[in-house]
Structures are given as C-alpha cells and as structure tokens.
Design an enzyme around this catalytic site. Structure first.
Site, PDB file in Angstrom:
ATOM      1  CG  ASN A  11      -1.715   1.231   1.402  1.00 22.37           C
ATOM      2  OD1 ASN A  11      -1.832   2.040   0.480  1.00 22.37           O
ATOM      3  ND2 ASN A  11      -2.311   1.413   2.580  1.00 22.37           N
ATOM      4  CE  LYS A  13       0.155   3.284   4.879  1.00 18.88           C
ATOM      5  NZ  LYS A  13      -0.084   3.400   6.290  1.00 18.88           N
ATOM      6  CG  HIS A 101      -6.066   1.486   5.075  1.00 18.39           C
ATOM      7  ND1 HIS A 101      -5.642   2.388   6.023  1.00 18.39           N
ATOM      8  CD2 HIS A 101      -5.018   0.647   4.854  1.00 18.39           C
ATOM      9  CE1 HIS A 101      -4.381   2.110   6.344  1.00 18.39           C
ATOM     10  NE2 HIS A 101      -3.981   1.069   5.656  1.00 18.39           N
ATOM     11  CD  GLU A 103      -3.175   5.142   6.891  1.00 18.16           C
ATOM     12  OE1 GLU A 103      -3.176   5.314   5.653  1.00 18.16           O
ATOM     13  OE2 GLU A 103      -2.205   4.671   7.521  1.00 18.16           O
ATOM     14  CD  GLU A 173      -3.666  -3.052   7.317  1.00 19.96           C
ATOM     15  OE1 GLU A 173      -2.521  -3.236   6.910  1.00 19.96           O
ATOM     16  OE2 GLU A 173      -4.315  -2.031   7.059  1.00 19.96           O
ATOM     17  N   GLY A 179       2.009   1.949  10.816  1.00 16.94           N
ATOM     18  CA  GLY A 179       2.928   3.075  10.695  1.00 16.94           C
ATOM     19  C   GLY A 179       3.577   3.466  12.006  1.00 16.94           C
ATOM     20  CB  SER A 219       4.913  -1.921  11.966  1.00 17.39           C
ATOM     21  OG  SER A 219       4.396  -0.616  12.206  1.00 17.39           O
ATOM     22  N   GLY A 240       2.566  -1.267   4.378  1.00 17.55           N
ATOM     23  CA  GLY A 240       2.554   0.156   4.039  1.00 17.55           C
ATOM     24  C   GLY A 240       3.969   0.653   3.820  1.00 17.55           C
TER      25      GLY A 240
HETATM   26  C1  PEP Z   1      -1.007  -0.180   5.897  1.00 12.79           C
HETATM   27  O1  PEP Z   1      -0.966   0.904   5.374  1.00 12.79           O
HETATM   28  O2  PEP Z   1      -1.935  -0.930   5.639  1.00 12.79           O
HETATM   29  C2  PEP Z   1       0.060  -0.577   6.809  1.00 12.79           C
HETATM   30  C3  PEP Z   1       0.008  -1.761   7.383  1.00 12.79           C
HETATM   31  O3  PEP Z   1       1.081   0.325   7.024  1.00 12.79           O
HETATM   32  P1  PEP Z   1       2.492   0.047   7.743  1.00 12.79           P
HETATM   33  O4  PEP Z   1       3.046  -1.218   7.132  1.00 12.79           O
HETATM   34  O5  PEP Z   1       3.323   1.247   7.399  1.00 12.79           O
HETATM   35  O6  PEP Z   1       2.227  -0.103   9.190  1.00 12.79           O
END
Ligand code: PEP
Length: 257
Positions: A11, A13, A101, A103, A173, A179, A219, A240
């Site tokens: 992703n 983003k 998601h 976010e 998630e 993040g 992460s 991400g």
């Molecule tokens: C995501 O954006 O779905 C995500 C898991 O981000 P990150 O890997 O940066 O935590």
C-alpha cells in the site's frame, strides 16, 4: 497454510508521483527476479494518479505483480466529485482494491455501511476486495479486539454471495500497529486471523472459510515478516511503509513464500 496462495500487497498510500512510481515498480521487478519465492501473489497499490503509469509498465514488461487501488467509490458513475468508480479501476486492469483501510475509517469517516457498499461494488466490477479490519489500542486494552474485528467483517460481508467470499482477501490490521513500528506478536496475529476465518465460516460456510485469504498488516518489514506470517491462518501481508523500498518489499515477498 492449506492450499491458499499467500498475497503480499504494498500500500503506497499518498506517496510517489507517477514518475517516482514508475521507478519503484521497475526496481521491484528486478528485486523480485532475484527473490526466491514460490507461489506468492503480489500486488502494489499506487495513488490514483499513478495507476495508469504503473499499469503500463507492468503490462509492457510482463511484471508478475498485480495492480491494486487503495480505495473506490460504490457507484459506477454520477455526481460524486473527486471519487473514482469501480468501472474506471477495472478498465485499468486493477485486480485488487483495498476497502475499509483504517486511515479511511479514521480520517474520512468511512462507516461499516460504506465499506460494505465498496466491497460489493468491487466484486460487481470483477475485482478482488482486500477488506481491512482492525481494533484501536483502546479497544484492545478493553479486551474487545475479537468483537470489533469480527463485527467489522460481518458488516462488510453482509449479503455477499458465499462463493465470492471464498475469493476475497481480508486484512487484519491492528490500528495501533499501522505506521508505528509496533506489531502484534506472531501468536496474536495468528489468533485474530484464525478468529476472522472462523467468522467467515459462520456467516458464509466452510468453503468460504477455507478459501478466503487473511493477511496481517501493521509495521511488517523484511526483518519481522517471516515470523509474523508463519501462522497457518496468516496468508500474507498488507504492507505500508516498507513497500516503498523495492528490495525490502521483495524480501517480505520472499519471507511469505
Ligand atoms: C497499511 O498501510 O496498511 C500498513 C500496514 O502500514 P504500515 O506497514 O506502514 O504499518
């Protein structure tokens, strides 16, 4: 893993102009060529502005990576300024669409109902939804993880044909792990992914539960992917930050295979 191919999704983003995205997909192609991976599906999810450029490179160079989108609207067309429809994405050879998601839920007020509409619209257009669910830290600390994620999943799958559910992807998630550099433990990731699979079994039957792919996200990086993805109910990762580095992302793909 019981006959399911892991799916590792990047992703991107709100990063990478279309020119930068072209460089990243080309570098990823070289990095994947050097990666020892077996039977892993890979998708990348650029910003809308970069979809066409990345699609052109994937098609021209026959890169074994599927194109994905980060969001979609539920209508085919109409007066929805600023939105992008499933039909538009499907025409660009988009195969996977992230829906729900955290976010989007957190910053853009996306509700379970909107996520459910987006999921059904994605399926109608012949694409595969990656349906994200996850608990906040407060919900986790209150012991509500299971109820929250299963509730989000049930709401998203309401009324969906069980045969279609078998083909879709769910991403667990934890919001507090996105993040932040913090992860669930491998045991937690496995336990929640297993709970999501059994919730699919309850609503949609054994075949749907056996087929649906449940990713872990939060992460994930090249250093922790192997242990986070080791559980039998964890079918890959939604990545991400670490997906912006082609070598690191390829290493995650290698760890999933
Ligand atoms: C995501 O954006 O779905 C995500 C898991 O981000 P990150 O890997 O940066 O935590």
């Amino acid at each position: 893993m019981t006959g399911r191919r892991p799916l590792v999704s990047g992703n991107w983003k709100m990063h990478l102009t279309h020119l930068e995205a072209i460089q990243v997909i080309q570098k990823l192609s070289y990095a994947l060529d050097r990666t020892d991976r077996q039977a892993v599906d890979v998708s990348v999810h650029p910003a809308f502005t970069a979809l066409r450029s990345v699609q052109t490179v994937i098609d021209a160079d026959e890169i074994p990576v599927a194109l994905g989108a980060q969001d979609v609207h539920w209508e085919e067309k109409g007066a929805w300024t600023g939105e992008v429809s499933p039909v538009m994405l499907a025409k660009l050879n988009v195969r996977y669409v992230i829906v729900g998601h955290s976010e989007r839920r957190q910053h853009f007020g996306e509700t379970d109902d909107m996520v459910a509409r987006k999921l059904r619209a994605t399926l109608r257009a012949g694409m595969t939804p990656i349906c994200c669910v996850g608990e906040t830290l407060a919900q986790r600390d209150a012991g509500h993880t299971h109820d929250v994620v299963v509730g989000q999943l049930r709401a998203a799958l309401d009324g969906v044909d069980p045969a279609a559910v078998a083909g879709l992807a769910v991403a667990y998630e934890p919001v507090w792990a996105i993040g932040t550099g913090r992860n669930a433990t491998p045991d937690d990731a496995q336990a929640v992914c297993a709970a999501l699979r059994s919730a699919v079994g309850e609503c949609c039957g054994a075949d749907a539960a056996a087929g649906v792919r449940v990713q872990y996200g939060g992460s994930v990086n090249a250093g922790n992917a192997a242990e986070l993805l080791a559980g039998p109910d964890v079918d890959g990762a939604l990545v991400g930050g670490a997906s912006l580095d082609p070598d690191g992302f390829a290493a995650i793909v290698g760890a999933a295979g």
